[in-house]
Design a protein around this motif. Structure first.
Motif, PDB file in Angstrom:
ATOM      1  N   TYR A  48       0.818  -1.216   0.000  1.00 43.93           N
ATOM      2  CA  TYR A  48       0.000   0.000   0.000  1.00 43.93           C
ATOM      3  C   TYR A  48       0.854   1.268   0.000  1.00 43.93           C
ATOM      4  O   TYR A  48       0.338   2.352  -0.244  1.00 43.93           O
ATOM      5  CB  TYR A  48      -0.979   0.001   1.173  1.00 43.93           C
ATOM      6  N   LEU A  49       2.148   1.143   0.232  1.00 46.12           N
ATOM      7  CA  LEU A  49       3.037   2.300   0.097  1.00 46.12           C
ATOM      8  C   LEU A  49       3.117   2.770  -1.353  1.00 46.12           C
ATOM      9  O   LEU A  49       3.467   3.918  -1.616  1.00 46.12           O
ATOM     10  CB  LEU A  49       4.433   1.972   0.612  1.00 46.12           C
ATOM     11  N   TYR A  50       2.788   1.882  -2.275  1.00 45.73           N
ATOM     12  CA  TYR A  50       2.778   2.268  -3.684  1.00 45.73           C
ATOM     13  C   TYR A  50       1.651   3.245  -3.997  1.00 45.73           C
ATOM     14  O   TYR A  50       1.581   3.790  -5.094  1.00 45.73           O
ATOM     15  CB  TYR A  50       2.692   1.039  -4.587  1.00 45.73           C
ATOM     16  N   LEU A  51       0.759   3.463  -3.042  1.00 46.85           N
ATOM     17  CA  LEU A  51      -0.257   4.499  -3.229  1.00 46.85           C
ATOM     18  C   LEU A  51       0.393   5.868  -3.409  1.00 46.85           C
ATOM     19  O   LEU A  51      -0.129   6.705  -4.140  1.00 46.85           O
ATOM     20  CB  LEU A  51      -1.213   4.545  -2.032  1.00 46.85           C
ATOM     21  N   ILE A  52       1.533   6.088  -2.769  1.00 50.31           N
ATOM     22  CA  ILE A  52       2.176   7.403  -2.814  1.00 50.31           C
ATOM     23  C   ILE A  52       2.615   7.768  -4.231  1.00 50.31           C
ATOM     24  O   ILE A  52       2.216   8.818  -4.754  1.00 50.31           O
ATOM     25  CB  ILE A  52       3.336   7.479  -1.803  1.00 50.31           C
ATOM     26  N   PRO A  53       3.409   6.937  -4.908  1.00 43.87           N
ATOM     27  CA  PRO A  53       3.796   7.317  -6.270  1.00 43.87           C
ATOM     28  C   PRO A  53       2.630   7.290  -7.253  1.00 43.87           C
ATOM     29  O   PRO A  53       2.558   8.137  -8.153  1.00 43.87           O
ATOM     30  CB  PRO A  53       4.869   6.304  -6.657  1.00 43.87           C
ATOM     31  N   TYR A  54       1.713   6.328  -7.076  1.00 41.56           N
ATOM     32  CA  TYR A  54       0.552   6.313  -7.966  1.00 41.56           C
ATOM     33  C   TYR A  54      -0.341   7.527  -7.722  1.00 41.56           C
ATOM     34  O   TYR A  54      -0.952   8.054  -8.659  1.00 41.56           O
ATOM     35  CB  TYR A  54      -0.255   5.024  -7.793  1.00 41.56           C
ATOM     36  N   LEU A  55      -0.425   7.979  -6.481  1.00 41.94           N
ATOM     37  CA  LEU A  55      -1.185   9.186  -6.174  1.00 41.94           C
ATOM     38  C   LEU A  55      -0.564  10.393  -6.868  1.00 41.94           C
ATOM     39  O   LEU A  55      -1.276  11.228  -7.436  1.00 41.94           O
ATOM     40  CB  LEU A  55      -1.256   9.412  -4.663  1.00 41.94           C
ATOM     41  N   SER A  56       0.759  10.477  -6.861  1.00 45.79           N
ATOM     42  CA  SER A  56       1.401  11.609  -7.535  1.00 45.79           C
ATOM     43  C   SER A  56       1.163  11.567  -9.040  1.00 45.79           C
ATOM     44  O   SER A  56       0.943  12.601  -9.665  1.00 45.79           O
ATOM     45  CB  SER A  56       2.900  11.647  -7.218  1.00 45.79           C
ATOM     46  N   LEU A  57       1.190  10.371  -9.621  1.00 42.69           N
ATOM     47  CA  LEU A  57       0.868  10.255 -11.049  1.00 42.69           C
ATOM     48  C   LEU A  57      -0.581  10.652 -11.312  1.00 42.69           C
ATOM     49  O   LEU A  57      -0.879  11.384 -12.262  1.00 42.69           O
ATOM     50  CB  LEU A  57       1.096   8.821 -11.534  1.00 42.69           C
ATOM     51  N   GLY A  58      -1.480  10.146 -10.483  1.00 42.35           N
ATOM     52  CA  GLY A  58      -2.893  10.464 -10.659  1.00 42.35           C
ATOM     53  C   GLY A  58      -3.186  11.944 -10.514  1.00 42.35           C
ATOM     54  O   GLY A  58      -3.971  12.521 -11.270  1.00 42.35           O
ATOM     55  N   ILE A  59      -2.540  12.590  -9.552  1.00 42.02           N
ATOM     56  CA  ILE A  59      -2.715  14.029  -9.378  1.00 42.02           C
ATOM     57  C   ILE A  59      -2.168  14.772 -10.599  1.00 42.02           C
ATOM     58  O   ILE A  59      -2.780  15.717 -11.086  1.00 42.02           O
ATOM     59  CB  ILE A  59      -2.048  14.502  -8.070  1.00 42.02           C
TER      60      ILE A  59
END
Length: 109
Positions: A37-48
């Motif tokens: 679930y730490l991969y939420l951080i980079p995927y969140l930045s891509l999504g933003i």
């Protein structure tokens, strides 16, 4: 959202929610441990980034194009073997650059 484009707060909320949904869709169903679930951080930045691009250009194809470019670059890096060098340098179990790509390739094979 369309009626509130001039409101920066509403736009910011929209961008964050869109980015968070993007991250969840890339993580859910593939996470095998809590550390995944730490991969939420980079995927969140891509999504933003993608949702900001959409809100600035008002064109979904710009976000789609950037997503395709990112995925293409990731696959090229994977096949060039850079993921192995990153893994050796960072001393992590899996580099973020190829985490998602490797899972997709393994499932496809």
């Amino acid at each position: 959202f369309l009626g509130y484009r001039n409101n920066k707060l509403i736009t910011g909320i929209y961008v964050f929610i869109s980015g968070f949904i993007f991250a969840l869709l890339h993580i859910l169903g593939q996470a095998t441990s809590y550390l995944d679930y730490l991969y939420l951080i980079p995927y969140l930045s891509l999504g933003i980034s993608f949702s900001l691009l959409y809100s600035k250009t008002d064109n979904i194809f710009s976000s789609i194009s950037m997503h395709m470019l990112h995925n293409t670059a990731t696959i090229i890096l994977y096949f060039m073997g850079i993921h192995q060098r990153l893994k050796d340098i960072c001393k992590v179990p899996m580099s973020f650059v190829c985490h998602h790509t490797e899972r997709v390739l393994v499932q496809a094979l």
